[in-house]
Design a protein around this motif. Sequence first.
Motif, PDB file in Angstrom:
ATOM      1  N   GLU A 262      20.345  11.493  52.873  1.00  0.00           N
ATOM      2  CA  GLU A 262      20.184  10.367  52.128  1.00  0.00           C
ATOM      3  C   GLU A 262      20.321  10.037  50.557  1.00  0.00           C
ATOM      4  O   GLU A 262      20.718   9.151  50.173  1.00  0.00           O
ATOM      5  N   VAL A 263      19.926  11.142  49.907  1.00  0.00           N
ATOM      6  CA  VAL A 263      20.312  11.332  48.568  1.00  0.00           C
ATOM      7  C   VAL A 263      21.518  12.436  48.284  1.00  0.00           C
ATOM      8  O   VAL A 263      21.154  13.511  48.932  1.00  0.00           O
ATOM      9  N   ILE A 264      22.531  11.924  47.606  1.00  0.00           N
ATOM     10  CA  ILE A 264      23.470  12.841  47.347  1.00  0.00           C
ATOM     11  C   ILE A 264      23.272  13.148  45.655  1.00  0.00           C
ATOM     12  O   ILE A 264      23.445  12.223  44.984  1.00  0.00           O
ATOM     13  N   LEU A 265      23.506  14.421  45.318  1.00  0.00           N
ATOM     14  CA  LEU A 265      23.448  14.981  43.984  1.00  0.00           C
ATOM     15  C   LEU A 265      25.048  14.830  43.511  1.00  0.00           C
ATOM     16  O   LEU A 265      25.982  15.315  44.349  1.00  0.00           O
ATOM     17  N   ILE A 266      25.359  14.115  42.282  1.00  0.00           N
ATOM     18  CA  ILE A 266      26.767  14.272  41.790  1.00  0.00           C
ATOM     19  C   ILE A 266      26.571  15.069  40.727  1.00  0.00           C
ATOM     20  O   ILE A 266      26.202  15.220  39.531  1.00  0.00           O
ATOM     21  N   THR A 267      27.670  16.332  40.753  1.00  0.00           N
ATOM     22  CA  THR A 267      27.626  17.092  39.526  1.00  0.00           C
ATOM     23  C   THR A 267      29.221  17.462  39.083  1.00  0.00           C
ATOM     24  O   THR A 267      29.925  17.308  39.972  1.00  0.00           O
ATOM     25  N   MET A 268      29.593  18.143  38.219  1.00  0.00           N
ATOM     26  CA  MET A 268      30.677  18.565  37.842  1.00  0.00           C
ATOM     27  C   MET A 268      30.605  19.841  36.834  1.00  0.00           C
ATOM     28  O   MET A 268      29.690  20.060  35.911  1.00  0.00           O
ATOM     29  N   GLY A 269      31.561  20.708  37.240  1.00  0.00           N
ATOM     30  CA  GLY A 269      31.530  22.008  36.392  1.00  0.00           C
ATOM     31  C   GLY A 269      30.635  23.204  36.922  1.00  0.00           C
ATOM     32  O   GLY A 269      30.153  23.072  38.271  1.00  0.00           O
ATOM     33  N   SER A 270      30.235  24.169  36.275  1.00  0.00           N
ATOM     34  CA  SER A 270      29.484  25.196  36.761  1.00  0.00           C
ATOM     35  C   SER A 270      28.188  24.990  37.124  1.00  0.00           C
ATOM     36  O   SER A 270      27.468  26.021  37.911  1.00  0.00           O
ATOM     37  N   ILE A 271      27.432  24.046  36.635  1.00  0.00           N
ATOM     38  CA  ILE A 271      26.226  23.694  37.256  1.00  0.00           C
ATOM     39  C   ILE A 271      26.182  23.426  38.729  1.00  0.00           C
ATOM     40  O   ILE A 271      25.008  23.662  39.443  1.00  0.00           O
ATOM     41  N   SER A 272      27.272  23.074  39.207  1.00  0.00           N
ATOM     42  CA  SER A 272      27.414  22.617  40.530  1.00  0.00           C
ATOM     43  C   SER A 272      26.862  23.948  41.495  1.00  0.00           C
ATOM     44  O   SER A 272      26.457  23.879  42.743  1.00  0.00           O
ATOM     45  N   GLU A 273      27.168  25.129  41.055  1.00  0.00           N
ATOM     46  CA  GLU A 273      26.669  26.397  41.802  1.00  0.00           C
ATOM     47  C   GLU A 273      25.070  26.365  41.781  1.00  0.00           C
ATOM     48  O   GLU A 273      24.305  26.782  42.986  1.00  0.00           O
ATOM     49  N   THR A 274      24.531  26.192  40.675  1.00  0.00           N
ATOM     50  CA  THR A 274      22.878  26.041  40.882  1.00  0.00           C
ATOM     51  C   THR A 274      22.441  25.034  41.677  1.00  0.00           C
ATOM     52  O   THR A 274      21.432  25.170  42.466  1.00  0.00           O
ATOM     53  N   ALA A 275      23.214  24.091  41.487  1.00  0.00           N
ATOM     54  CA  ALA A 275      22.926  22.700  42.323  1.00  0.00           C
ATOM     55  C   ALA A 275      22.938  22.877  43.786  1.00  0.00           C
ATOM     56  O   ALA A 275      22.038  22.456  44.590  1.00  0.00           O
ATOM     57  N   MET A 276      23.933  23.731  44.342  1.00  0.00           N
ATOM     58  CA  MET A 276      23.832  24.208  45.706  1.00  0.00           C
ATOM     59  C   MET A 276      22.834  25.055  46.153  1.00  0.00           C
ATOM     60  O   MET A 276      22.315  25.024  47.335  1.00  0.00           O
ATOM     61  N   THR A 277      22.357  25.795  45.001  1.00  0.00           N
ATOM     62  CA  THR A 277      21.254  26.748  45.362  1.00  0.00           C
ATOM     63  C   THR A 277      19.901  25.953  45.858  1.00  0.00           C
ATOM     64  O   THR A 277      19.125  26.023  46.714  1.00  0.00           O
ATOM     65  N   ALA A 278      20.154  24.726  45.080  1.00  0.00           N
ATOM     66  CA  ALA A 278      18.734  23.880  44.792  1.00  0.00           C
ATOM     67  C   ALA A 278      18.890  23.341  46.262  1.00  0.00           C
ATOM     68  O   ALA A 278      17.821  22.744  47.017  1.00  0.00           O
ATOM     69  N   ILE A 279      20.148  22.607  46.517  1.00  0.00           N
ATOM     70  CA  ILE A 279      20.245  21.739  47.857  1.00  0.00           C
ATOM     71  C   ILE A 279      19.997  22.813  49.086  1.00  0.00           C
ATOM     72  O   ILE A 279      19.230  22.273  50.080  1.00  0.00           O
ATOM     73  N   ASP A 280      20.212  23.995  49.233  1.00  0.00           N
ATOM     74  CA  ASP A 280      19.830  24.960  50.144  1.00  0.00           C
ATOM     75  C   ASP A 280      18.361  25.072  50.408  1.00  0.00           C
ATOM     76  O   ASP A 280      17.882  25.155  51.455  1.00  0.00           O
TER      77      ASP A 280
END
Lengths: 392, 313
Positions: A262-280
């Motif tokens: 329902e909610v999609i996070l949008i990122t760019m660059g190296s913080i995407s890897e942290t964002a993936m951990t948060a999504i998990d």
Amino acid sequence: MAKRIGMEVSIAASEAVKLADVDLIAAYPITPQTHIVEHLAEVVADGELDAAFVPVESEHSAMSCCIGSSAAGARTFTASSSQGLALMHEMLFIAPAMRLPIVMVVANRALSGPISIWNDHSDIMAEQDIAWIQTFAENGQEVFDLVLHAFRVAEDSKVLLPMIVNMDGFTLSHVIEPIEILDKAEVDKYLPPYKPKVRLDPRKPVSMGLVGVPEIYTEAKKATNEALINSKKVVVKAWKEFGDLFGRYYNPVESYKTEGAEVILITMGSISETAMTAIDKMREKGLPVGLVRFRLWKPFPATEFKKAIAGAQTLAVVDRALSPGGACGPVAEEIKAALYAERGRPKVFNFIAGLGGRDVTVENFEEIVSRAFTYAKKRPKQLYEMIGVREI
Amino acid sequence: MIKEFENFKGFSAKKLPLAEPIASGHRACQGCGEVLALRLAMKAIGMNSIVVSATGCMEIITSTFPHTAWNVPWIHVAFENAAAVASGVEAALKVLMRKGKIPQKHIDVVAIGGDGATADIGLQALSGAMERGHDFVYICLDNEAYMNTGVQRSSSTPYGAMTTTSPPGKKSFGQATKKKNVPAIAVAHNIPYVATASPAYFLDLMNKAKKAALVKGPAYLHIYSSCPTGWRHGGDLAIEISKLAVETNVFPLYEVIEGNYIINRKITKPKPVAEYLKKQGRFRHLTDDIIAEIQRQVDEEYDKLLKLAGETA
Ligand SMILES: Cc1ncc(C[n+]2csc(CCOP(=O)(O)OP(=O)(O)O)c2C)c(N)n1
Ligand code: SF4
Ligand SMILES: [Mg+2]
């Protein structure tokens, strides 16, 4: 044979430049870009790379020198950051107008003031309207691969535009990661030698950089812009071929756990890897969230982006740069503009985070997503908000 | 003695090169001394060259798309960076030849800029390129102001001159600063060849341009370029005024070869500077006091030059 080695990402970037057998490097030191050019100076000094290393007296001259070199027909590379990129500003518009396939790595760093050597995207976002093709790397392997990809795309006779590979300063540039370094024969299979169609050559004189009178300026601008827009086909094709040869496939926009989000996070660059951990973590808790991140930033991959976010009701866009006095951050601005005419478009909320080296943590992302869920029900008063600000 | 000069006997009026790197039909004002200086220099350097131009009069008048006056490869990038662009061209040619990607044949790389492009905004780029030792010729075409943008002062504008940003008025006599000595700055970079030249002495100018191209490493040429539009003199006076500048010691002709100063045209009985000044509208407002001060400055500068050349008046 390709070898997997633990290597500092900056060194991997310069190894890619070396494997591309560049003819000329002109650069000026600035943290956190320095390791790239120091390593290149070393490989030239040791004779591992036959190239001219021009230690110019400023970044303005670095880009000017690159323009002269590329116009003379040489494969040309530079790297910069922050204040250095800002000093190049004037030249950044001229290189694409002259259709010169210079490749530059930008180790993204905050712009002064206050002066800061740490990472955000304010340097590159201040250069929104330069007609360079731009990619953003997420990890060290990508930096290596994207540099080779950049030469391949920029020099393609259908493209002939300069290209920037963005990598986050320190969080990427200075970390050691396991990186698969291709060997020369493999690179040669992917990257043909540069054969310029036009160059400064007394045997066949041409004039470059003529005065653009009102009768021609608009057409000249349109032509460069069209070349930039059309470059996407070559960008994608060159990634497909890279994948077919080496097994690593890249796309303009990448999705992570977006099914049913329902909610999609949008990122760019190296913080995407942290964002993936948060999504998990949030998915484990049963929250319907996903992540979409840009690898290709310019030309803006609108079609691919719309496809990637299809079905989501809310987007939480994370910007790593502030657009003072504006309606939102630069990434959100682009997204809102691209979606405005779409029927049933999602709500877009914008969060500015990670300025000047401030960490963006898993908890920050959880907070951003939770706010996005709230705002989806009740519209916030502010146009955007800054995350992780210390209140006194 | 520079070894590359050994086989160069100099041009003669009877045997001028036929090469025309710049075609006629450009858009310079009538009687422009700057484009004349540029044409002569390029004739001497010849067709086997690549020219990098700074923004300014010479760029604008030769390159209005879709026309070009250039018969040799030419590139213009911006105002302040001709020397840096030329660095890139020169270094690229060298490495491409070394790697066998282009034929091994020497090409002269020539950067050109006005006095504004050279003495002001591009001084850093010029200094960098000279210090790095690129094999190129830098030509400053000195018309003593920013002419392309409508006659504003530069650091090369002479004392007392009127420009639109150094206007005479109740509290001003025009330019209140002394002309920057860019040839001396070039000499301070320990480059092999520095020279001043004037289109009024065209063989001297062409010989110097050729020597600048022949020498290995950076060469700097500072060429006096009269501008009827900005200096407010008749379109038929470019040569006369250029000549007077030399005869009054306002613009002495000299070479600095590997650090050694040689005065090419020693003026034993200089004409008074007033003769030079009165022909030009830009000096018309000057009082006798200021003219006397200019005379004093000219004498002082010439004395310094004599000392540098180890000569006496
Ligand atoms: C960065 C920048 N600042 C200002 C200008 C405007 N400008 C263009 S040419 C010029 C003056 C040129 O003067 P000079 O170098 O003496 O050459 P001239 O036209 O007198 O031959 C100026 C101020 C510019 N093009 N770029
Ligand atoms: S303004 Fe002066 S320098 Fe410029 S073209 Fe006219 S005469 Fe020549
Ligand atoms: Mg001038």
